[in-house]
Design a protein around this motif. Structure first.
Motif, short mmCIF file in Angstrom:
data_model
loop_
_atom_site.label_atom_id
_atom_site.label_comp_id
_atom_site.label_asym_id
_atom_site.label_seq_id
_atom_site.Cartn_x
_atom_site.Cartn_y
_atom_site.Cartn_z
N TYR A 91 15.05 10.36 -0.54
CA TYR A 91 14.02 9.33 -0.58
C TYR A 91 12.69 9.99 -0.23
CZ TYR A 91 14.32 9.40 4.49
OH TYR A 91 14.33 9.81 5.79
N ALA A 92 11.63 9.30 -0.57
CA ALA A 92 10.29 9.80 -0.27
C ALA A 92 9.34 8.63 -0.26
CB ALA A 92 9.86 10.84 -1.31
N GLY A 93 8.27 8.75 0.52
CA GLY A 93 7.32 7.66 0.62
C GLY A 93 5.88 8.14 0.64
N LEU A 94 5.02 7.33 0.07
CA LEU A 94 3.60 7.59 -0.07
C LEU A 94 2.83 6.39 0.47
CD1 LEU A 94 1.11 9.06 -1.60
CD2 LEU A 94 1.70 7.51 -3.48
N LEU A 95 1.78 6.65 1.23
CA LEU A 95 0.81 5.62 1.59
C LEU A 95 -0.43 5.89 0.76
CD1 LEU A 95 -0.44 3.33 3.28
CD2 LEU A 95 -1.03 5.05 5.00
N SER A 96 -0.77 4.96 -0.12
CA SER A 96 -1.91 5.15 -1.01
C SER A 96 -2.43 3.78 -1.47
CB SER A 96 -1.51 6.01 -2.21
OG SER A 96 -2.63 6.30 -3.02
N PRO A 97 -3.30 3.16 -0.66
CA PRO A 97 -3.85 1.87 -1.09
C PRO A 97 -4.62 2.03 -2.40
CG PRO A 97 -4.35 2.31 1.23
CD PRO A 97 -3.80 3.58 0.65
N ASN A 110 0.82 -1.21 0.00
CA ASN A 110 0.00 0.00 0.00
C ASN A 110 0.86 1.26 0.00
OD1 ASN A 110 -2.59 -1.22 0.04
ND2 ASN A 110 -2.28 -1.73 2.19
N CYS A 111 2.15 1.09 0.16
CA CYS A 111 3.09 2.22 0.15
C CYS A 111 3.92 2.21 -1.12
CB CYS A 111 4.02 2.16 1.36
SG CYS A 111 3.20 2.45 2.94
N TYR A 112 4.44 3.36 -1.46
CA TYR A 112 5.28 3.52 -2.65
C TYR A 112 6.44 4.42 -2.23
CZ TYR A 112 6.55 4.69 -7.48
OH TYR A 112 7.20 4.86 -8.67
N TYR A 113 7.63 3.82 -2.11
CA TYR A 113 8.82 4.55 -1.69
C TYR A 113 9.80 4.64 -2.85
CZ TYR A 113 7.86 5.20 3.24
OH TYR A 113 7.33 5.64 4.43
N LEU A 114 10.44 5.79 -2.95
CA LEU A 114 11.45 6.03 -3.98
C LEU A 114 12.77 6.41 -3.34
CD1 LEU A 114 9.36 8.42 -6.25
CD2 LEU A 114 9.98 6.07 -6.80
N VAL A 115 13.86 6.08 -4.02
CA VAL A 115 15.17 6.62 -3.68
C VAL A 115 15.70 7.33 -4.92
CG1 VAL A 115 15.75 5.00 -1.85
CG2 VAL A 115 16.34 4.43 -4.20
N ALA A 116 16.52 8.35 -4.68
CA ALA A 116 17.14 9.14 -5.75
C ALA A 116 18.64 9.01 -5.62
CB ALA A 116 16.72 10.60 -5.62
N PHE A 117 19.30 8.90 -6.78
CA PHE A 117 20.75 8.70 -6.78
C PHE A 117 21.34 9.27 -8.07
CE2 PHE A 117 18.51 5.11 -8.49
CZ PHE A 117 19.17 4.81 -9.67
N PRO A 118 22.64 9.62 -8.07
CA PRO A 118 23.28 10.05 -9.30
C PRO A 118 23.28 8.88 -10.29
CG PRO A 118 24.65 10.58 -7.40
CD PRO A 118 23.54 9.69 -6.92
N PRO A 119 23.10 9.15 -11.58
CA PRO A 119 22.98 8.08 -12.58
C PRO A 119 24.13 7.06 -12.56
CG PRO A 119 22.46 10.18 -13.58
CD PRO A 119 22.94 10.47 -12.18
N ASP A 120 25.32 7.51 -12.28
CA ASP A 120 26.47 6.60 -12.32
C ASP A 120 26.82 6.02 -10.95
OD1 ASP A 120 27.16 9.12 -11.48
OD2 ASP A 120 29.15 9.10 -12.39
N GLU A 121 26.02 6.32 -9.91
CA GLU A 121 26.29 5.81 -8.56
C GLU A 121 24.99 5.36 -7.89
OE1 GLU A 121 29.34 8.11 -6.21
OE2 GLU A 121 28.78 9.62 -7.71
#
Length: 166
Positions: free
Chosen positions: A60-66, A42-53
């Motif tokens: 990071y960020a997270g959403l609760l959205s069933p 029910n959650c959707y979490y993202l991480v962000a990183f440099p393209p080559d690393e």
């Protein structure tokens, strides 16, 4: 600088928690709470990183959205101090809002510390409006939370043009 975003998994937990405890020292989430959210469908979490690393998580960020629920909630968002002000927070938020819309949410809520005007401005620019205050929400320092809400636009359905009759 550019970043790539990917859906976070349990394998990202150590990197997320390094940021979480470094940025939110007084009121950081526990690794158990973060693990539960990252693994929750029910959650959707993202991480962000440099393209080559890909191992260097800068945010990071997270959403609760069933799926099918009309409301979503931004659970958390954090960006390393070294990359703040470069659009990463906005990119993370936009991706979470797109996911909420895809899951059927019609409005998204979040809480933001009353003593964080930079985040408040970002959310206002994204269309969030203040709807209330939760007194002493952030512990242990007792800082108020401003509750904000964004109404999501209905997905637009395109009508097929009728074929021309010859």
């Amino acid at each position: 600088m550019s970043w790539q975003l990917r859906r976070a998994g349990v394998g990202d937990l150590d990197a997320i928690m390094r940021l979480e405890t470094g940025i939110f020292a007084a009121d950081a989430w526990s690794s158990e709470t973060m693990r539960r959210d990252v693994a929750d469908p029910n959650c959707y979490y993202l991480v962000a990183f440099p393209p080559d690393e890909p191992e260097r998580v800068e945010g990071y960020a997270g959403l609760l959205s069933p799926r099918g629920a009309v409301e979503g909630d931004i659970q958390t968002i954090a960006v390393t101090e070294s990359v703040r002000g470069r659009g990463l927070g906005r990119a993370l938020m936009q991706r979470l809002l797109a996911e909420a819309r895809k899951r059927g949410a019609r409005e998204v809520f979040l809480e933001v510390r009353a003593d964080n005007p930079v985040a408040q401005r970002l959310y206002a620019r994204l269309g969030f409006e203040e709807v209330g205050v939760r007194r002493g929400y952030y512990q242990p320092d007792g800082v108020d939370a401003i509750v904000m809400r964004l109404a999501l636009a209905e997905p637009e359905a395109a009508l097929a043009e009728p074929e021309a009759q010859s």
